[in-house]
Design a protein around this motif. Structure first.
Motif, PDB file in Angstrom:
ATOM      1  N   TYR A  63      64.559  76.013  17.413  1.00 55.82           N
ATOM      2  CA  TYR A  63      63.831  75.803  18.666  1.00 55.82           C
ATOM      3  C   TYR A  63      62.349  75.564  18.384  1.00 55.82           C
ATOM      4  O   TYR A  63      61.749  74.612  18.914  1.00 55.82           O
ATOM      5  N   LEU A  64      61.748  76.401  17.548  1.00 55.28           N
ATOM      6  CA  LEU A  64      60.314  76.256  17.269  1.00 55.28           C
ATOM      7  C   LEU A  64      60.025  74.971  16.484  1.00 55.28           C
ATOM      8  O   LEU A  64      58.979  74.351  16.687  1.00 55.28           O
ATOM      9  N   ALA A  65      60.945  74.556  15.630  1.00 55.57           N
ATOM     10  CA  ALA A  65      60.767  73.271  14.934  1.00 55.57           C
ATOM     11  C   ALA A  65      60.783  72.129  15.949  1.00 55.57           C
ATOM     12  O   ALA A  65      60.012  71.159  15.830  1.00 55.57           O
ATOM     13  N   GLY A  66      61.644  72.232  16.957  1.00 58.05           N
ATOM     14  CA  GLY A  66      61.665  71.229  18.023  1.00 58.05           C
ATOM     15  C   GLY A  66      60.374  71.225  18.825  1.00 58.05           C
ATOM     16  O   GLY A  66      59.891  70.161  19.237  1.00 58.05           O
ATOM     17  N   ILE A  67      59.824  72.400  19.050  1.00 57.60           N
ATOM     18  CA  ILE A  67      58.528  72.492  19.744  1.00 57.60           C
ATOM     19  C   ILE A  67      57.457  71.773  18.930  1.00 57.60           C
ATOM     20  O   ILE A  67      56.635  71.015  19.475  1.00 57.60           O
ATOM     21  N   ASP A  68      57.462  71.994  17.613  1.00 57.91           N
ATOM     22  CA  ASP A  68      56.477  71.315  16.762  1.00 57.91           C
ATOM     23  C   ASP A  68      56.608  69.795  16.877  1.00 57.91           C
ATOM     24  O   ASP A  68      55.602  69.080  16.956  1.00 57.91           O
ATOM     25  N   ARG A  69      57.837  69.306  16.904  1.00 54.54           N
ATOM     26  CA  ARG A  69      58.051  67.846  17.056  1.00 54.54           C
ATOM     27  C   ARG A  69      57.562  67.374  18.427  1.00 54.54           C
ATOM     28  O   ARG A  69      56.947  66.309  18.552  1.00 54.54           O
ATOM     29  N   ALA A  70      57.847  68.161  19.451  1.00 52.62           N
ATOM     30  CA  ALA A  70      57.435  67.769  20.807  1.00 52.62           C
ATOM     31  C   ALA A  70      55.917  67.719  20.932  1.00 52.62           C
ATOM     32  O   ALA A  70      55.369  66.829  21.593  1.00 52.62           O
ATOM     33  N   LEU A  71      55.244  68.657  20.299  1.00 47.89           N
ATOM     34  CA  LEU A  71      53.777  68.684  20.374  1.00 47.89           C
ATOM     35  C   LEU A  71      53.135  67.582  19.540  1.00 47.89           C
ATOM     36  O   LEU A  71      51.954  67.280  19.718  1.00 47.89           O
ATOM     37  N   ALA A  72      53.911  66.979  18.643  1.00 48.46           N
ATOM     38  CA  ALA A  72      53.370  65.931  17.774  1.00 48.46           C
ATOM     39  C   ALA A  72      53.496  64.537  18.377  1.00 48.46           C
ATOM     40  O   ALA A  72      53.028  63.567  17.782  1.00 48.46           O
ATOM     41  N   VAL A  73      54.118  64.413  19.558  1.00 48.35           N
ATOM     42  CA  VAL A  73      54.268  63.081  20.160  1.00 48.35           C
ATOM     43  C   VAL A  73      52.897  62.531  20.529  1.00 48.35           C
ATOM     44  O   VAL A  73      51.933  63.273  20.688  1.00 48.35           O
ATOM     45  N   HIS A  74      52.838  61.214  20.684  1.00 40.86           N
ATOM     46  CA  HIS A  74      51.578  60.585  21.084  1.00 40.86           C
ATOM     47  C   HIS A  74      51.317  60.875  22.553  1.00 40.86           C
ATOM     48  O   HIS A  74      52.235  60.980  23.359  1.00 40.86           O
ATOM     49  N   GLY A  75      50.055  60.983  22.889  1.00 36.45           N
ATOM     50  CA  GLY A  75      49.679  61.222  24.277  1.00 36.45           C
ATOM     51  C   GLY A  75      48.629  62.314  24.367  1.00 36.45           C
ATOM     52  O   GLY A  75      48.271  62.942  23.372  1.00 36.45           O
ATOM     53  N   ASP A  76      48.154  62.532  25.572  1.00 38.93           N
ATOM     54  CA  ASP A  76      47.139  63.566  25.762  1.00 38.93           C
ATOM     55  C   ASP A  76      47.812  64.945  25.759  1.00 38.93           C
ATOM     56  O   ASP A  76      49.031  65.073  25.670  1.00 38.93           O
ATOM     57  N   ALA A  77      46.988  65.978  25.853  1.00 39.76           N
ATOM     58  CA  ALA A  77      47.493  67.351  25.768  1.00 39.76           C
ATOM     59  C   ALA A  77      48.530  67.626  26.853  1.00 39.76           C
ATOM     60  O   ALA A  77      49.565  68.256  26.586  1.00 39.76           O
ATOM     61  N   ARG A  78      48.291  67.122  28.061  1.00 41.45           N
ATOM     62  CA  ARG A  78      49.236  67.385  29.147  1.00 41.45           C
ATOM     63  C   ARG A  78      50.607  66.788  28.838  1.00 41.45           C
ATOM     64  O   ARG A  78      51.625  67.442  29.024  1.00 41.45           O
ATOM     65  N   GLU A  79      50.628  65.549  28.361  1.00 37.50           N
ATOM     66  CA  GLU A  79      51.912  64.914  28.065  1.00 37.50           C
ATOM     67  C   GLU A  79      52.636  65.596  26.906  1.00 37.50           C
ATOM     68  O   GLU A  79      53.863  65.666  26.873  1.00 37.50           O
ATOM     69  N   ARG A  80      51.881  66.124  25.963  1.00 38.20           N
ATOM     70  CA  ARG A  80      52.509  66.851  24.869  1.00 38.20           C
ATOM     71  C   ARG A  80      53.107  68.166  25.364  1.00 38.20           C
ATOM     72  O   ARG A  80      54.180  68.584  24.907  1.00 38.20           O
ATOM     73  N   LEU A  81      52.436  68.823  26.283  1.00 41.70           N
ATOM     74  CA  LEU A  81      52.994  70.053  26.863  1.00 41.70           C
ATOM     75  C   LEU A  81      54.228  69.733  27.712  1.00 41.70           C
ATOM     76  O   LEU A  81      55.196  70.504  27.725  1.00 41.70           O
TER      77      LEU A  81
END
Length: 201
Positions: A63-81
């Motif tokens: 789960y936390l590895a998936g969170i790391d991938r999700a936070l690494a997507v392109h976009g501003d902070a809101r879109e990453r959250l």
């Protein structure tokens, strides 16, 4: 034992949960499915409780590895959250063990090891880690928040900015968890809900 064999045993234990409650899962069947001896299974995990702890630890780590991938997507902070919230919902929706970890609601079908550390005499480093403390729902929310602040805050961020980011991340994750418990209508319900909440915050 090779890490691949350990993963095969964990895969076999996880698959067994689709067929029967944890109380009815037999170590001999897990070993047979993974094509290893029962003694090898016991050497790796120590006991059925050790296997349960390792299974829970693996789901938390994934789960936390998936969170790391999700936070690494392109976009501003809101879109990453928003991406992290979407991952939380999607991952938990299809995984009863992760859902229990994130919500603290353990059904009788699942293994439910104590979250506190247990004495470990294992020579296997991965098992010693699994025998350590397992994360509570609050621990996982904190881990996601801390990861988001580290990734999105950047070096030299003002203290008030980091505090605002931490609050926004916690809001996103807690909204996603509420959607796990009571799914919203529509395919993009979670992401739209979180995006709207973050826009107003």
């Amino acid at each position: 034992m090779m890490p691949a064999a350990r993963e095969s045993l964990l895969d076999a234990a996880y698959a067994a949960l689709d067929l029967r409650p944890w109380s009815a899962v037999r170590m001999v069947d897990v070993a047979a499915t993974a094509a290893v001896s029962r003694q090898t299974l016991y050497n790796e995990f120590g006991s059925k409780e050790g296997l349960a702890r390792a299974l829970v630890r693996r789901e938390a780590d994934a789960y936390l590895a998936g969170i790391d991938r999700a936070l690494a997507v392109h976009g501003d902070a809101r879109e990453r959250l928003v991406s992290a919230a979407g991952w939380t919902f999607t991952a938990a929706r299809g995984n009863a063990l992760l859902r229990a970890l994130l919500t603290g609601c353990w059904s009788e079908r699942l293994p439910s090891p104590t979250l506190s550390a247990v004495p470990s005499s294992s020579a296997v480093p991965a098992q010693r880690r699994a025998d350590g403390p397992l994360p509570s729902p609050g621990d996982l929310v904190s881990a996601v928040r801390d990861r988001a602040v580290a990734v999105l805050g950047g070096p030299g961020a003002a203290r008030s900015d980091a505090a605002d980011l931490a609050r926004a991340c916690e809001l996103a994750v807690r909204l996603a968890l509420s959607c796990v418990a009571a799914p919203p209508a529509g395919e993009n319900g979670v992401t739209e809900l979180v995006r709207g909440a973050l826009q107003r915050s």
